[in-house]
Structures are given as structure tokens and as C-alpha cells.
Design a protein around this motif. Sequence first.
Motif, mmCIF file in Angstrom:
data_model
loop_
_atom_site.group_PDB
_atom_site.id
_atom_site.type_symbol
_atom_site.label_atom_id
_atom_site.label_comp_id
_atom_site.label_asym_id
_atom_site.label_seq_id
_atom_site.Cartn_x
_atom_site.Cartn_y
_atom_site.Cartn_z
ATOM 1 N N GLN A 4 -8.771 6.656 -47.102
ATOM 2 C CA GLN A 4 -7.745 7.252 -47.957
ATOM 3 C C GLN A 4 -7.217 6.272 -49.010
ATOM 4 N N ASN A 5 -7.526 4.964 -48.832
ATOM 5 C CA ASN A 5 -7.115 3.975 -49.830
ATOM 6 C C ASN A 5 -8.123 3.837 -50.970
ATOM 7 N N LEU A 6 -9.275 4.500 -50.843
ATOM 8 C CA LEU A 6 -10.329 4.389 -51.855
ATOM 9 C C LEU A 6 -10.072 5.340 -53.018
ATOM 10 N N ILE A 7 -8.919 5.178 -53.635
ATOM 11 C CA ILE A 7 -8.561 6.006 -54.788
ATOM 12 C C ILE A 7 -8.353 5.093 -55.993
ATOM 13 N N ASN A 8 -8.597 5.663 -57.176
ATOM 14 C CA ASN A 8 -8.623 4.856 -58.398
ATOM 15 C C ASN A 8 -7.348 4.055 -58.625
ATOM 16 N N ILE A 9 -6.189 4.680 -58.418
ATOM 17 C CA ILE A 9 -4.934 4.008 -58.741
ATOM 18 C C ILE A 9 -4.707 2.789 -57.848
ATOM 19 N N GLN A 10 -5.115 2.884 -56.587
ATOM 20 C CA GLN A 10 -4.958 1.741 -55.682
ATOM 21 C C GLN A 10 -5.944 0.633 -56.014
ATOM 22 N N ILE A 11 -7.162 1.017 -56.383
ATOM 23 C CA ILE A 11 -8.157 0.012 -56.772
ATOM 24 C C ILE A 11 -7.700 -0.713 -58.028
ATOM 25 N N GLU A 12 -7.265 0.048 -59.015
ATOM 26 C CA GLU A 12 -6.811 -0.558 -60.277
ATOM 27 C C GLU A 12 -5.638 -1.504 -60.033
ATOM 28 N N GLU A 13 -4.706 -1.089 -59.207
ATOM 29 C CA GLU A 13 -3.537 -1.921 -58.927
ATOM 30 C C GLU A 13 -3.933 -3.233 -58.238
ATOM 31 N N ALA A 14 -4.812 -3.138 -57.236
ATOM 32 C CA ALA A 14 -5.225 -4.327 -56.486
ATOM 33 C C ALA A 14 -5.995 -5.308 -57.360
#
Length: 286
Positions: free
Chosen positions: A64-74
Amino acid sequence: QRKYMKSLLDDGINEELFDLLWTKDELKFSPIINIPDTIVFKQGLPTKWYFTSIEGRIKRKNKQNLINIQIEEAFTKKSLGYDVIATFINIPVDKDEKTNELPPCTIEYLTRDNLIHLLSTKDRDKHGILQRFIYPKGTKNDTIRVVWSPRICLLERLENIYHLHDQRYGLYERCVTYEGPEYFYTAIPLKGPVLTGQIQKICESIASHISEITNELKQLSRAVFTFKVDSKDKIWLLYTTSVRSKTNLFNSSVDSPSMTVDNDASENQLVNINSILQIPSNIILN
């Protein structure tokens, strides 16, 4: 776990390495290794996200963490003011029709805009590894290539000739090392035995862990690793480019990174110390 070792024996960047390092042994142990945020892409979609925890163990985020906004933020929160924030290594899955061989892996250097485009495009032909860019200890990008065996550990450090922040030069011209033309980098000696010893221990712990979780069915006889060292002297494993394995205990009398052993054909192959990575054909360096 045996299937992983077979795919590891192919030259090129291999995403299964991270799965092996993440897998715990029977005592629930895994090695202490720093890796950048590493996301495996299949058919243009992120499928697995590996990272190093505060305790120094490799972990995998929930799907569920494999979403664009979380990737971009990290990937953007530690940019240190540089434009480059990530790399994407393209891993071919289809053989070339003319040569009947897999094309070489290519590496893309990504700015924030490039990353957003990659995440939003969802190109079904895109297979590979997205990694957070590790900023070098100095002002120029560099990488350390290690040729390892149980008896020998050879290190070579290459440094780009341009300062990473100097945007008078193109992104790739400031970033490339092994994957670029020779006139874009210089060999820099590694100072002192401490770093060499630390990297050797990391390589040994990787080999030991893989042997443990495969019940000693497969043991690394030699490998080529790529590392980086950041401004805090933290050592980061990026990937392997060539791995050889053997079934029995090491018994070769040849003390060399290109040693051979009398096992099956795959194990008799020499380790490939040539650059496995290339820059994409559409990138023109000035």
C-alpha cells in the motif's frame, strides 16, 4: 531460494539480490547493509520497495506504500539542493532478435521532473530498478567497484571530472562514472586500509548470508559489487554486476578475481569485470 541464485549468475543488474538480502535466515537474522531506497518495477509499475531500517537491516515496505506520492516524497526529501535525485536502471527482459542475447542494462539519471514522468507514464515495457541517488562524500560523483572472492578483494574508485552542482554541464556529464566514456572520469586512490576492510566485511557478510539462506547449496565464489560512500562516511551497496557461485567449499589454489573452479559450467565462467551498465542510446554527451 535456489531460483534466485540461478538468476544471479547472469551478468547484469539483478533485482533478486535485494530479495535475498531481505530474506532472514532460520535465526531470523539478516545482514547489516545500507542500500538506497530501491524500488523494483515490472511492466512500468512499482512492485517491491526495499530500504535499510534504522537498525541497519534491509526491509520491504507494504504494497500500500507503493504509490507515486510516497515514492516522490521519499526520493526528494534528501536532495541536498542537487538536481539529480534518483537513478533508474533498465533491465531488459526480451532478447535481441538479431543477436539472440539480452541487450545491456542502461542507467538513467533522474531529476524530480524526470521521476514524476517515470511514475506517471506507466510504460508497460519498463522493467528495472529505481534507486534514490546517494550523494558523494565530495563535490564530484564517484563510485567504488569491488571485485571480491573469499581470498582477495580489489577496489577501484572512479570520480567524475565535473562538480555535481555545476549545471553548466549536462546531468549525465556530471554523473557518469563506469557507464560513461573514459574521458568523463578519473581513477582516484582509496586512502588507508579502513574503508577497504569495511567493504570487504560487507562483501563477506553478503556471501555468508546467501550461503545460509540457501542451506549452503550455493556459495558465492566471486562477485563484482558497486558501492558509494556519502558525506557521513556511510557505505552504501548499490548493486552487483557479475556473480559466480560454486557448490562445494572453496578449494581453488588460484588466488585471483578471475579464478575458476571445477564445478558445473556456470561456475567455471570468469567474473565479468567490464562495465555492464551503459547510458541510454538517446543520451548524447558533449
